[in-house]
Design a protein around this motif. Structure first.
Motif, PDB file in Angstrom:
ATOM      1  N   TYR A  41       0.833  -1.209   0.000  1.00 38.29           N
ATOM      2  CA  TYR A  41       0.000   0.000   0.000  1.00 38.29           C
ATOM      3  C   TYR A  41       0.865   1.257   0.000  1.00 38.29           C
ATOM      4  O   TYR A  41       0.638   2.187  -0.771  1.00 38.29           O
ATOM      5  CB  TYR A  41      -0.949   0.009   1.206  1.00 38.29           C
ATOM      6  N   ILE A  42       1.887   1.291   0.857  1.00 40.63           N
ATOM      7  CA  ILE A  42       2.770   2.464   0.936  1.00 40.63           C
ATOM      8  C   ILE A  42       3.492   2.673  -0.388  1.00 40.63           C
ATOM      9  O   ILE A  42       3.548   3.788  -0.912  1.00 40.63           O
ATOM     10  CB  ILE A  42       3.768   2.315   2.104  1.00 40.63           C
ATOM     11  N   PHE A  43       4.040   1.594  -0.942  1.00 41.87           N
ATOM     12  CA  PHE A  43       4.733   1.699  -2.230  1.00 41.87           C
ATOM     13  C   PHE A  43       3.812   2.260  -3.308  1.00 41.87           C
ATOM     14  O   PHE A  43       4.162   3.183  -4.033  1.00 41.87           O
ATOM     15  CB  PHE A  43       5.276   0.330  -2.655  1.00 41.87           C
ATOM     16  N   ASN A  44       2.622   1.704  -3.394  1.00 41.00           N
ATOM     17  CA  ASN A  44       1.683   2.144  -4.420  1.00 41.00           C
ATOM     18  C   ASN A  44       1.190   3.568  -4.162  1.00 41.00           C
ATOM     19  O   ASN A  44       0.909   4.307  -5.095  1.00 41.00           O
ATOM     20  CB  ASN A  44       0.518   1.165  -4.534  1.00 41.00           C
ATOM     21  N   SER A  45       1.100   3.950  -2.904  1.00 40.69           N
ATOM     22  CA  SER A  45       0.720   5.329  -2.584  1.00 40.69           C
ATOM     23  C   SER A  45       1.770   6.304  -3.086  1.00 40.69           C
ATOM     24  O   SER A  45       1.453   7.366  -3.616  1.00 40.69           O
ATOM     25  CB  SER A  45       0.538   5.500  -1.070  1.00 40.69           C
ATOM     26  N   ILE A  46       3.026   5.925  -2.912  1.00 45.01           N
ATOM     27  CA  ILE A  46       4.117   6.779  -3.403  1.00 45.01           C
ATOM     28  C   ILE A  46       4.031   6.908  -4.920  1.00 45.01           C
ATOM     29  O   ILE A  46       4.134   7.998  -5.475  1.00 45.01           O
ATOM     30  CB  ILE A  46       5.483   6.216  -2.971  1.00 45.01           C
ATOM     31  N   ILE A  47       3.823   5.791  -5.592  1.00 45.65           N
ATOM     32  CA  ILE A  47       3.723   5.793  -7.053  1.00 45.65           C
ATOM     33  C   ILE A  47       2.523   6.612  -7.522  1.00 45.65           C
ATOM     34  O   ILE A  47       2.586   7.320  -8.514  1.00 45.65           O
ATOM     35  CB  ILE A  47       3.600   4.339  -7.595  1.00 45.65           C
ATOM     36  N   ALA A  48       1.413   6.522  -6.786  1.00 41.11           N
ATOM     37  CA  ALA A  48       0.164   7.176  -7.208  1.00 41.11           C
ATOM     38  C   ALA A  48       0.100   8.656  -6.848  1.00 41.11           C
ATOM     39  O   ALA A  48      -0.781   9.359  -7.330  1.00 41.11           O
ATOM     40  CB  ALA A  48      -1.029   6.452  -6.576  1.00 41.11           C
ATOM     41  N   THR A  49       1.012   9.141  -6.026  1.00 39.51           N
ATOM     42  CA  THR A  49       0.943  10.530  -5.577  1.00 39.51           C
ATOM     43  C   THR A  49       1.460  11.460  -6.661  1.00 39.51           C
ATOM     44  O   THR A  49       2.613  11.353  -7.088  1.00 39.51           O
ATOM     45  CB  THR A  49       1.783  10.712  -4.287  1.00 39.51           C
ATOM     46  N   PRO A  50       0.595  12.369  -7.110  1.00 37.19           N
ATOM     47  CA  PRO A  50       1.058  13.301  -8.139  1.00 37.19           C
ATOM     48  C   PRO A  50       2.036  14.315  -7.543  1.00 37.19           C
ATOM     49  O   PRO A  50       1.933  14.677  -6.375  1.00 37.19           O
ATOM     50  CB  PRO A  50      -0.231  14.007  -8.598  1.00 37.19           C
ATOM     51  N   ILE A  51       2.985  14.730  -8.344  1.00 34.11           N
ATOM     52  CA  ILE A  51       3.926  15.760  -7.928  1.00 34.11           C
ATOM     53  C   ILE A  51       3.393  17.087  -8.466  1.00 34.11           C
ATOM     54  O   ILE A  51       3.175  17.237  -9.665  1.00 34.11           O
ATOM     55  CB  ILE A  51       5.340  15.474  -8.463  1.00 34.11           C
ATOM     56  N   ILE A  52       3.165  18.011  -7.549  1.00 32.39           N
ATOM     57  CA  ILE A  52       2.591  19.302  -7.913  1.00 32.39           C
ATOM     58  C   ILE A  52       3.680  20.351  -7.759  1.00 32.39           C
ATOM     59  O   ILE A  52       4.280  20.475  -6.685  1.00 32.39           O
ATOM     60  CB  ILE A  52       1.399  19.646  -6.994  1.00 32.39           C
ATOM     61  N   GLU A  53       3.938  21.065  -8.805  1.00 28.86           N
ATOM     62  CA  GLU A  53       4.955  22.102  -8.758  1.00 28.86           C
ATOM     63  C   GLU A  53       4.290  23.452  -8.980  1.00 28.86           C
ATOM     64  O   GLU A  53       3.592  23.658  -9.967  1.00 28.86           O
ATOM     65  CB  GLU A  53       6.020  21.857  -9.821  1.00 28.86           C
ATOM     66  N   ILE A  54       4.513  24.335  -8.022  1.00 28.04           N
ATOM     67  CA  ILE A  54       4.008  25.700  -8.146  1.00 28.04           C
ATOM     68  C   ILE A  54       5.222  26.612  -8.106  1.00 28.04           C
ATOM     69  O   ILE A  54       6.020  26.549  -7.173  1.00 28.04           O
ATOM     70  CB  ILE A  54       3.029  26.052  -7.004  1.00 28.04           C
ATOM     71  N   THR A  55       5.358  27.442  -9.103  1.00 28.61           N
ATOM     72  CA  THR A  55       6.535  28.299  -9.192  1.00 28.61           C
ATOM     73  C   THR A  55       6.336  29.591  -8.406  1.00 28.61           C
ATOM     74  O   THR A  55       5.208  30.003  -8.122  1.00 28.61           O
ATOM     75  CB  THR A  55       6.842  28.654 -10.658  1.00 28.61           C
ATOM     76  N   ASP A  56       7.441  30.230  -8.084  1.00 28.73           N
ATOM     77  CA  ASP A  56       7.384  31.523  -7.404  1.00 28.73           C
ATOM     78  C   ASP A  56       6.662  32.559  -8.264  1.00 28.73           C
ATOM     79  O   ASP A  56       5.995  33.434  -7.739  1.00 28.73           O
ATOM     80  CB  ASP A  56       8.789  32.025  -7.070  1.00 28.73           C
ATOM     81  N   VAL A  57       6.786  32.425  -9.577  1.00 28.41           N
ATOM     82  CA  VAL A  57       6.115  33.365 -10.479  1.00 28.41           C
ATOM     83  C   VAL A  57       4.602  33.280 -10.282  1.00 28.41           C
ATOM     84  O   VAL A  57       3.910  34.297 -10.226  1.00 28.41           O
ATOM     85  CB  VAL A  57       6.502  33.083 -11.955  1.00 28.41           C
ATOM     86  N   GLU A  58       4.098  32.054 -10.143  1.00 26.90           N
ATOM     87  CA  GLU A  58       2.662  31.863  -9.928  1.00 26.90           C
ATOM     88  C   GLU A  58       2.220  32.390  -8.564  1.00 26.90           C
ATOM     89  O   GLU A  58       1.118  32.910  -8.419  1.00 26.90           O
ATOM     90  CB  GLU A  58       2.297  30.375 -10.012  1.00 26.90           C
ATOM     91  N   LEU A  59       3.079  32.239  -7.574  1.00 28.81           N
ATOM     92  CA  LEU A  59       2.726  32.643  -6.216  1.00 28.81           C
ATOM     93  C   LEU A  59       2.993  34.114  -5.923  1.00 28.81           C
ATOM     94  O   LEU A  59       2.449  34.654  -4.958  1.00 28.81           O
ATOM     95  CB  LEU A  59       3.507  31.799  -5.204  1.00 28.81           C
ATOM     96  N   ALA A  60       3.809  34.768  -6.738  1.00 25.94           N
ATOM     97  CA  ALA A  60       4.242  36.144  -6.451  1.00 25.94           C
ATOM     98  C   ALA A  60       3.095  37.113  -6.159  1.00 25.94           C
ATOM     99  O   ALA A  60       3.160  37.847  -5.165  1.00 25.94           O
ATOM    100  CB  ALA A  60       5.128  36.664  -7.580  1.00 25.94           C
ATOM    101  N   PRO A  61       2.031  37.164  -6.977  1.00 26.97           N
ATOM    102  CA  PRO A  61       0.959  38.126  -6.673  1.00 26.97           C
ATOM    103  C   PRO A  61       0.296  37.867  -5.320  1.00 26.97           C
ATOM    104  O   PRO A  61       0.040  38.806  -4.559  1.00 26.97           O
ATOM    105  CB  PRO A  61      -0.048  37.919  -7.805  1.00 26.97           C
ATOM    106  N   ASP A  62       0.042  36.604  -5.006  1.00 26.81           N
ATOM    107  CA  ASP A  62      -0.575  36.274  -3.721  1.00 26.81           C
ATOM    108  C   ASP A  62       0.375  36.581  -2.564  1.00 26.81           C
ATOM    109  O   ASP A  62      -0.046  37.095  -1.530  1.00 26.81           O
ATOM    110  CB  ASP A  62      -1.010  34.815  -3.665  1.00 26.81           C
TER     111      ASP A  62
END
Length: 135
Positions: A41-62
């Motif tokens: 279960y743990i192994f498959n959870s790691i495989i199934a977890t999407p990697i989300i990348e948010i850049t500083d450019v996207e966050l700058a206004p907030d």
């Protein structure tokens, strides 16, 4: 290079520290997933977890807006500490700032929840990952 079948997969151990509540949740999730073991279960959870990348450019206004709000609240706090007085306008400004911060955090939470993996999605991702590994 010839790889013997017993050399294809190396076994590595990892330690995982959980409190009893976390362990119970892991156990329940493992059972609900239909997988054979917590390790699987743990192994498959790691495989199934999407990697989300948010850049500083996207966050700058907030980030800039949140800094403005926090700077203003801090200046009101300084004024209150120096004078001992707080004015209704200041309280209103603090309320509005806190509401805006809460709204922005709720937006981010909603965005993250769209990436949440349901048990059905998890099962489909696991099946796909196993299929890919077999190829």
């Amino acid at each position: 290079m010839n790889v013997k079948p017993d050399e294809e997969r190396k076994t590595m151990r990892m330690k995982l520290k959980l409190n009893s509540k976390e362990y119970d949740k892991l156990k329940r999730c493992t059972q609900e997933s239909g997988l054979r073991s917590m390790s699987e279960y743990i192994f498959n959870s790691i495989i199934a977890t999407p990697i989300i990348e948010i850049t500083d450019v996207e966050l700058a206004p907030d980030k800039a807006r949140l800094k403005e709000i926090s700077d203003r609240i801090n200046s009101i706090a300084l004024q209150v500490n120096q004078t001992g007085n707080i004015y209704p306008e200041d309280m209103q400004e603090i309320r509005q700032g806190v509401e805006e911060i809460s709204a922005r955090l709720a937006e981010y939470q909603a965005k993250l929840e769209r990436f949440a993996v349901t048990p059905q999605t998890f099962r489909a991702i696991v099946d796909k990952a196993h299929e890919d590994v077999r190829k």
